[in-house]
Structures are given as C-alpha cells and as structure tokens.
Write an enzyme that holds these catalytic residues in place. Structure first.
Site, PDB file in Angstrom:
ATOM      1  N   PRO A 102      25.100  30.167 -18.121  1.00  0.00           N
ATOM      2  CA  PRO A 102      23.928  30.021 -17.249  1.00  0.00           C
ATOM      3  C   PRO A 102      23.521  31.342 -16.590  1.00  0.00           C
ATOM      4  CG  PRO A 102      25.572  28.317 -16.789  1.00  0.00           C
ATOM      5  CD  PRO A 102      26.222  29.335 -17.668  1.00  0.00           C
ATOM      6  N   GLU A 129      36.635  26.929 -16.656  1.00  0.00           N
ATOM      7  CA  GLU A 129      35.752  27.452 -15.604  1.00  0.00           C
ATOM      8  C   GLU A 129      35.132  28.796 -15.997  1.00  0.00           C
ATOM      9  OE1 GLU A 129      36.454  24.203 -14.693  1.00  0.00           O
ATOM     10  OE2 GLU A 129      38.404  25.134 -14.392  1.00  0.00           O
ATOM     11  N   ARG A 167      15.591  26.880 -38.061  1.00  0.00           N
ATOM     12  CA  ARG A 167      14.190  26.536 -38.342  1.00  0.00           C
ATOM     13  C   ARG A 167      13.365  27.761 -38.730  1.00  0.00           C
ATOM     14  NH1 ARG A 167      12.531  21.626 -36.795  1.00  0.00           N
ATOM     15  NH2 ARG A 167      10.384  22.312 -36.623  1.00  0.00           N
ATOM     16  N   ASP A 182       4.881  24.547 -35.907  1.00  0.00           N
ATOM     17  CA  ASP A 182       5.440  24.256 -34.592  1.00  0.00           C
ATOM     18  C   ASP A 182       4.488  24.844 -33.556  1.00  0.00           C
ATOM     19  OD1 ASP A 182       7.558  23.211 -35.891  1.00  0.00           O
ATOM     20  OD2 ASP A 182       9.075  24.531 -35.045  1.00  0.00           O
TER      21      ASP A 182
HETATM   22  C1  9WO Z   1      32.786  25.104 -14.012  1.00  0.00           C
HETATM   23  C2  9WO Z   1      33.304  25.083 -12.738  1.00  0.00           C
HETATM   24  C3  9WO Z   1      34.103  24.175 -12.072  1.00  0.00           C
HETATM   25  C4  9WO Z   1      34.468  24.452 -10.765  1.00  0.00           C
HETATM   26  C5  9WO Z   1      34.052  25.611 -10.145  1.00  0.00           C
HETATM   27  C6  9WO Z   1      33.252  26.516 -10.826  1.00  0.00           C
HETATM   28  C7  9WO Z   1      32.904  26.226 -12.111  1.00  0.00           C
HETATM   29  N1  9WO Z   1      32.169  26.930 -12.952  1.00  0.00           N
HETATM   30  C8  9WO Z   1      32.126  26.282 -14.089  1.00  0.00           C
HETATM   31  C9  9WO Z   1      31.455  26.837 -15.212  1.00  0.00           C
HETATM   32  O1  9WO Z   1      30.521  27.603 -15.065  1.00  0.00           O
HETATM   33  N2  9WO Z   1      31.940  26.494 -16.404  1.00  0.00           N
HETATM   34  C10 9WO Z   1      31.372  27.076 -17.570  1.00  0.00           C
HETATM   35  C11 9WO Z   1      31.201  25.988 -18.587  1.00  0.00           C
HETATM   36  C12 9WO Z   1      32.249  28.145 -18.122  1.00  0.00           C
HETATM   37  C13 9WO Z   1      31.608  28.755 -19.332  1.00  0.00           C
HETATM   38  C14 9WO Z   1      31.136  27.700 -20.338  1.00  0.00           C
HETATM   39  N3  9WO Z   1      30.484  26.640 -19.658  1.00  0.00           N
HETATM   40  C15 9WO Z   1      29.136  26.496 -19.677  1.00  0.00           C
HETATM   41  C16 9WO Z   1      28.197  27.187 -20.397  1.00  0.00           C
HETATM   42  N4  9WO Z   1      28.509  25.593 -18.944  1.00  0.00           N
HETATM   43  N5  9WO Z   1      27.185  25.713 -19.136  1.00  0.00           N
HETATM   44  C17 9WO Z   1      26.964  26.664 -20.022  1.00  0.00           C
HETATM   45  C18 9WO Z   1      25.657  27.040 -20.418  1.00  0.00           C
HETATM   46  C19 9WO Z   1      25.454  28.013 -21.377  1.00  0.00           C
HETATM   47  C20 9WO Z   1      24.158  28.351 -21.739  1.00  0.00           C
HETATM   48  N6  9WO Z   1      23.094  27.758 -21.167  1.00  0.00           N
HETATM   49  C21 9WO Z   1      23.268  26.805 -20.243  1.00  0.00           C
HETATM   50  C22 9WO Z   1      24.552  26.423 -19.841  1.00  0.00           C
END
Ligand code: 9WO
Length: 261
Positions: A102, A129, A167, A182
């Site tokens: 993110p 995490e 795609r 698209d």
């Molecule tokens: C989980 C967590 C739990 C307790 C305290 C802090 C915390 N941080 C996270 C966290 O960010 N976990 C991530 C899960 C670790 C890297 C992979 N994860 C992830 C990637 N979640 N969401 C994405 C992601 C990637 C690309 N676009 C949107 C979301």
C-alpha cells in the site's frame, strides 16, 4: 516495430511468494489461463521457503522493537530474487523487481502500459506484517499499490497486476475482443451493454443498438462513455487529449440533463 510485433518472444514473469498455489486462480481460468496455455506468458513461482537456511524452513521472525506479528526475513527473499533473475537469464539492471504494498505508486491503466514495456519483471509478495526494510532497500526497484486498503498479502495485488498485463499481450484476447476496445485504453469509463432478450424487466434495449447503423452505434457508445465518465469520474477527463468528436459529444452531454438519446 509495429504494435502487433511486440512480444514475439513470450512474456516471462517471476513471482516470489509463500503461497504459489494461489496463482492457480490466474493460470486456471479465463483469458489468463489461455495466455498461459498458449505460451504467451510464462510464470515462474519462487517460494522463499526453499531458500531458508534452517531445518524448519522458516522465513519469518519477530520485529525488533516489539509489536504484534512477524516479518519476512531479508535473506531468503534476496536469494529468491537471485533465483528469479537466473530464471529470467538477465542482468540485475535489465529487470524490475517490484514489491506490492500500500506504500507504492497506485496502479492505473497508464501504469499497466508502463509495466508492459519493461523487459523483465519480478513481483515480490509480502506476508505477515511485512518484510525487513533492508530487503526493500537492497533488492526492490519499485513499490506498486493497487489501492488504499490492507490485505493479508501481496499475492492478490500481484495477480491483479498480472491480469492487467496479460490483457496487453497481443493475441491474449480473442479476435472478438481487443484491448483497444477497453474503454480505459481511451481513458474513459465503459458504455452500457445489452444482450438478449430485447425486453427484460419491462425495459427495452436502446433503439440505436438494434438499428444496424454501425456509425451511429459507435457514436452512441462513445457518447455514453463520455457521459458516464463526466457523471461518475469527471477528474479522469482532465488528463485526456480529447478528439474533436469527443469534445463535441462531451458538450452535448454537459448540455443535456438526464436522458440522452
Ligand atoms: C499488517 C499489520 C498487522 C498489524 C499491524 C500492522 C500491520 N501491517 C500489516 C501489513 O501492512 N501487512 C502487509 C500485508 C504486509 C505486506 C503484504 N501485505 C499487503 C500488501 N497487504 N496489502 C497489500 C497491498 C499491496 C498492493 N496494493 C494494495 C495492498
């Protein structure tokens, strides 16, 4: 080189993941399955667990400074990246190692086009995490996000990026379809679609679509795409270099309240 001559060699993408089985969602159904079966794309799934140096094959440990959960350790991930580059037969500087998080640049259709031009791609999927920051500093070229939300790992985002990339590969979509069709390739939202029967829930198919007049149909669809974009995502119109016809149709949309023919 013409657009259709790009990627005469197959697209090869390596993915580093603790959950390689998840990627059967991509290789098991639909357009992405066919691209895979036809050899248009080759996916190498690399599990960092195979590079753990301990008997338990564990690749996670507790965060320094405390706090909940576990982190992925840097070394098994770095060895997995090396294996990915070996498989791609390429030097470090010819490949883009991409971590899905993110914190990254948010993907849009322009980003998909940019990634499609890259020669060699390695996607790294985090779990728990997150990953040790020193792995990101040493091995990751770019971070990309698919949106502002937290998931359980980078696998679903990696599959989202891969699906969008597949795609773009000439021949991945059937003759009937085309990535050019698209609406996002034009920077616009999609127009509404209708199929049989002609009347459903008391609603008829717009007359123009039954007319057989392909010029009128194309213009109507473009007008609907502009209308939807103007009503739902007006900010998308700012970045566009609209054609004379599009400007003209957009003016009609703006000057027409409610129902449009
Ligand atoms: C989980 C967590 C739990 C307790 C305290 C802090 C915390 N941080 C996270 C966290 O960010 N976990 C991530 C899960 C670790 C890297 C992979 N994860 C992830 C990637 N979640 N969401 C994405 C992601 C990637 C690309 N676009 C949107 C979301």
């Amino acid at each position: 080189m013409s657009a259709t001559e790009q990627h005469t060699t197959k697209t090869r993408v390596a993915v580093i993941t603790l959950f390689p089985d998840m990627f059967s969602a991509l290789t098991g159904s639909g357009v992405s399955r066919r691209a895979h079966e036809n050899g248009l794309v080759e996916l190498k799934l690399i599990n960092p667990r195979d590079f753990a140096d301990n008997a338990y094959q564990s690749v996670d440990d507790r965060p320094y400074g405390g706090g909940p959960g576990m982190l992925m350790q840097a070394e098994p991930l770095a060895l997995a990246v090396d294996a990915a580059l070996d498989w791609l037969h390429c030097e470090r500087d010819q490949a883009s190692v991409i971590y899905l998080s993110p914190q990254g640049r948010q993907l849009d259709q322009r980003g998909v086009a940019e990634l499609h031009k890259r020669k060699h791609l390695v996607f790294v999927c985090g779990r728990y995490e997150g990953v040790d920051e020193r792995f990101i500093e040493a091995c990751v070229d770019e971070e990309w996000s698919i949106g502002d939300y937290v998931l359980s790992g980078g696998e679903l985002p990696a599959m989202v990026v891969l699906d969008a990339l597949i795609r773009k590969i000439p021949g991945a979509l059937g003759d009937a379809q085309s990535a050019q069709q698209d609406s996002f390739e034009e920077g616009l939202l999609d127009c509404p679609h209708y199929t049989r029967p002609e009347k459903v829930f008391g609603e008829r198919v717009p007359e123009v679509l039954l007319s057989g007049d392909h010029k009128r149909i194309r213009r109507w669809r473009l007008q609907q795409a502009l209308k939807r974009t103007y009503e739902r995502r007006p900010e998308l119109l700012n970045g566009l270099d609209l054609s004379k016809e599009q400007v003209e149709l957009l003016e009609i949309v703006k000057n027409t309240r409610g129902d449009l023919s």
